[in-house]
Write a protein that holds these residues in place. Sequence first.
Motif, PDB file in Angstrom:
ATOM      1  N   TYR A  15       0.785  -1.210  -0.003  1.00 41.57           N
ATOM      2  CA  TYR A  15      -0.051   0.083  -0.275  1.00 41.57           C
ATOM      3  C   TYR A  15       0.843   1.243   0.033  1.00 41.57           C
ATOM      4  O   TYR A  15       0.677   2.115  -0.763  1.00 41.57           O
ATOM      5  CB  TYR A  15      -0.868   0.125   1.208  1.00 41.57           C
ATOM      6  CG  TYR A  15      -1.923   1.191   1.390  1.00 41.57           C
ATOM      7  CD1 TYR A  15      -1.548   2.380   1.777  1.00 41.57           C
ATOM      8  CD2 TYR A  15      -3.046   0.905   0.948  1.00 41.57           C
ATOM      9  CE1 TYR A  15      -2.584   3.343   1.847  1.00 41.57           C
ATOM     10  CE2 TYR A  15      -3.950   2.105   0.758  1.00 41.57           C
ATOM     11  CZ  TYR A  15      -3.513   3.429   1.341  1.00 41.57           C
ATOM     12  OH  TYR A  15      -4.642   4.411   1.626  1.00 41.57           O
ATOM     13  N   LEU A  22       3.791   1.409  -1.045  1.00 45.33           N
ATOM     14  CA  LEU A  22       4.524   1.600  -2.337  1.00 45.33           C
ATOM     15  C   LEU A  22       3.648   2.386  -3.407  1.00 45.33           C
ATOM     16  O   LEU A  22       4.102   3.153  -4.249  1.00 45.33           O
ATOM     17  CB  LEU A  22       4.984   0.325  -2.909  1.00 45.33           C
ATOM     18  CG  LEU A  22       5.756   0.281  -4.298  1.00 45.33           C
ATOM     19  CD1 LEU A  22       7.180   0.609  -4.154  1.00 45.33           C
ATOM     20  CD2 LEU A  22       5.964  -1.192  -4.511  1.00 45.33           C
ATOM     21  N   MET A  23       2.419   2.038  -3.461  1.00 38.87           N
ATOM     22  CA  MET A  23       1.552   2.584  -4.106  1.00 38.87           C
ATOM     23  C   MET A  23       1.027   3.958  -3.890  1.00 38.87           C
ATOM     24  O   MET A  23       1.088   4.797  -5.023  1.00 38.87           O
ATOM     25  CB  MET A  23       0.251   1.607  -4.307  1.00 38.87           C
ATOM     26  CG  MET A  23      -0.893   2.165  -5.257  1.00 38.87           C
ATOM     27  SD  MET A  23      -0.019   1.894  -6.990  1.00 38.87           S
ATOM     28  CE  MET A  23      -0.020   0.123  -7.371  1.00 38.87           C
ATOM     29  N   TYR A  24       0.928   4.131  -2.661  1.00 42.18           N
ATOM     30  CA  TYR A  24       0.180   5.566  -2.429  1.00 42.18           C
ATOM     31  C   TYR A  24       1.041   6.411  -1.419  1.00 42.18           C
ATOM     32  O   TYR A  24       0.764   7.681  -1.329  1.00 42.18           O
ATOM     33  CB  TYR A  24      -1.041   5.469  -1.798  1.00 42.18           C
ATOM     34  CG  TYR A  24      -2.249   4.660  -2.472  1.00 42.18           C
ATOM     35  CD1 TYR A  24      -2.577   3.372  -2.151  1.00 42.18           C
ATOM     36  CD2 TYR A  24      -2.749   5.275  -3.385  1.00 42.18           C
ATOM     37  CE1 TYR A  24      -3.517   2.582  -2.750  1.00 42.18           C
ATOM     38  CE2 TYR A  24      -3.640   4.422  -4.195  1.00 42.18           C
ATOM     39  CZ  TYR A  24      -4.155   3.138  -3.903  1.00 42.18           C
ATOM     40  OH  TYR A  24      -4.904   2.448  -4.693  1.00 42.18           O
ATOM     41  N   HIS A  25       2.252   5.892  -1.218  1.00 40.32           N
ATOM     42  CA  HIS A  25       3.180   6.788  -0.292  1.00 40.32           C
ATOM     43  C   HIS A  25       2.526   7.402   0.878  1.00 40.32           C
ATOM     44  O   HIS A  25       2.927   8.377   1.243  1.00 40.32           O
ATOM     45  CB  HIS A  25       3.947   7.844  -1.298  1.00 40.32           C
ATOM     46  CG  HIS A  25       5.218   8.147  -0.691  1.00 40.32           C
ATOM     47  ND1 HIS A  25       5.690   8.958   0.054  1.00 40.32           N
ATOM     48  CD2 HIS A  25       6.712   7.465  -1.162  1.00 40.32           C
ATOM     49  CE1 HIS A  25       7.064   9.039   0.389  1.00 40.32           C
ATOM     50  NE2 HIS A  25       7.684   7.989  -0.686  1.00 40.32           N
ATOM     51  N   GLU A  26       1.498   6.697   1.369  1.00 40.33           N
ATOM     52  CA  GLU A  26       1.093   7.064   2.790  1.00 40.33           C
ATOM     53  C   GLU A  26       0.972   5.911   3.579  1.00 40.33           C
ATOM     54  O   GLU A  26       0.656   4.820   2.938  1.00 40.33           O
ATOM     55  CB  GLU A  26      -0.153   7.760   2.796  1.00 40.33           C
ATOM     56  CG  GLU A  26      -1.417   7.303   2.128  1.00 40.33           C
ATOM     57  CD  GLU A  26      -2.596   8.068   1.979  1.00 40.33           C
ATOM     58  OE1 GLU A  26      -2.486   9.264   1.971  1.00 40.33           O
ATOM     59  OE2 GLU A  26      -3.643   7.300   1.890  1.00 40.33           O
ATOM     60  N   PRO A  39      -3.968   2.742   6.112  1.00 45.29           N
ATOM     61  CA  PRO A  39      -5.173   3.287   7.052  1.00 45.29           C
ATOM     62  C   PRO A  39      -5.392   1.950   7.721  1.00 45.29           C
ATOM     63  O   PRO A  39      -5.638   0.712   7.049  1.00 45.29           O
ATOM     64  CB  PRO A  39      -6.552   3.586   6.431  1.00 45.29           C
ATOM     65  CG  PRO A  39      -5.844   4.309   5.138  1.00 45.29           C
ATOM     66  CD  PRO A  39      -4.752   3.525   4.967  1.00 45.29           C
ATOM     67  N   GLN A  79      -8.240  -0.276   6.204  1.00 49.28           N
ATOM     68  CA  GLN A  79      -8.071  -0.918   5.072  1.00 49.28           C
ATOM     69  C   GLN A  79      -7.009  -2.094   5.278  1.00 49.28           C
ATOM     70  O   GLN A  79      -7.468  -3.126   4.598  1.00 49.28           O
ATOM     71  CB  GLN A  79      -7.232  -0.136   4.301  1.00 49.28           C
ATOM     72  CG  GLN A  79      -8.054   1.306   3.804  1.00 49.28           C
ATOM     73  CD  GLN A  79      -7.868   1.674   2.368  1.00 49.28           C
ATOM     74  OE1 GLN A  79      -7.485   0.872   1.487  1.00 49.28           O
ATOM     75  NE2 GLN A  79      -8.063   2.651   2.109  1.00 49.28           N
ATOM     76  N   GLU A  97      -5.245   9.245  11.013  1.00 52.11           N
ATOM     77  CA  GLU A  97      -6.091  10.541  11.053  1.00 52.11           C
ATOM     78  C   GLU A  97      -6.412  10.738  12.208  1.00 52.11           C
ATOM     79  O   GLU A  97      -7.536  11.647  12.755  1.00 52.11           O
ATOM     80  CB  GLU A  97      -7.298  10.066  10.233  1.00 52.11           C
ATOM     81  CG  GLU A  97      -7.246   9.509   9.038  1.00 52.11           C
ATOM     82  CD  GLU A  97      -6.950  10.475   7.854  1.00 52.11           C
ATOM     83  OE1 GLU A  97      -7.628  11.678   7.729  1.00 52.11           O
ATOM     84  OE2 GLU A  97      -5.927  10.449   7.314  1.00 52.11           O
TER      85      GLU A  97
END
Lengths: 234, 173
Positions: free
Chosen positions: A97, A99-103, A106, A109, A141
């Motif tokens: 995750y 790697l794909m979104y750099h965050e 959550p 998820q 968050e």
Amino acid sequence: MASERYSFSLTTFSPSGKLVQIEYALAAVAAGGTSVGIKASNGVVIATENKHKSILYDEHSVNKVEMITGHIGMVYSGMGPDYRLLVTQARKMAQQYYLMYHEPIPTAQLVQRVAAVMQEYTQSGGVRPFGVSLLICGWDEGRPYLFQCDPSGAYFAWKATAMGKNFNNGKTFLEKRYTEELELDDAVHTAILTLKEGFEGQMTADNIEVGICDASGFRRLEPAHVKDYLANIP
Amino acid sequence: MKDDEEKIFRVSDKLVMGVVGDSGDTTQFAEYIAKNIQLYKMRNGYELGPTAAANFTRRNLAEYLRSRTPYFVNILMGGYDKENGPELYFMDYLASSVKVPFAAHGFGGYLSLSIMDRYHKKDLTEEQAYEVLQKCVKEVHKRLFVSLPNFQVTVVNRDGIKVLPVIDSSSSK
């Protein structure tokens, strides 16, 4: 792997509409070591008993409370080897995750993805369900999360819960003790008290494990730190 | 020939993407990214922020780059994040990605970048930013060796996406 040879699922419906293999898996969980999780206003605590069968055991070499990412931790009740697999997969999914979104992933998820894996093993060829229930705690968050994942693949968000041996007593105990205003320190205290309810023998910093998750991330408590909490327990 | 091609795509409620490059690749890639961002929203109940979306886009560009079918597109992605405010990402066909205060692609960029460098400030208002864009277009119209008559303008802020008036050859008169 057996799943390559079997093209049919070993988890099938009984006439009453139950998936007996999952019921049996839940029984394996209920026979496993007690674990508890409590969500506080400023963090989450997860704890478990880690009793060893002999004094020759090298305590603290293998842990039940494991970190998945900097901000997510996990503990289980049930079969250790099955848990190891889920820990490895959860860690990999969290990194994929990132790697794909750099965050950071959550918590909800990650739980969804782990639960999906657990569900697969109830409907794939030649495999059996996982004999573990997981407690996944996380912080993202700006708020705490506590989830339970069952062998069926079902997942639940909890304010506080217990699993494994004496989980009913544990849950009843928590129902009485839990408040929304609980702070992390109190929650750790309450978690240890809950574990103590069904604990056979003397509880020490070496036969329980505690993990906490707050704004600064997830960490497993050092035995010395756990000892401090135990000193306040009657 | 067409002079009103829509090159700015709506990716989500507070995210837009300007795409230039090989025809076909531009629309295909833009729609692919936009629909995947929407899929994330359907699956998880909330929208990806601009940073995550930009990284997702860059990751796709990077993976396709070393395949048999790379996307020859240059992208400017702009979005508004609740926590971090407005963000602009410059991405090119070699899958580079960088967050910048202002950016430009294409030959017109050689002229525009200097203008923006001179007039851009961190706390520009929307009106002031539009004026800087008008200055850029004026320069492009005056000095660029190709004719680029019309420029579409889109704004993303905390209230969402808004389309501003097209900057055309009349703005410099």
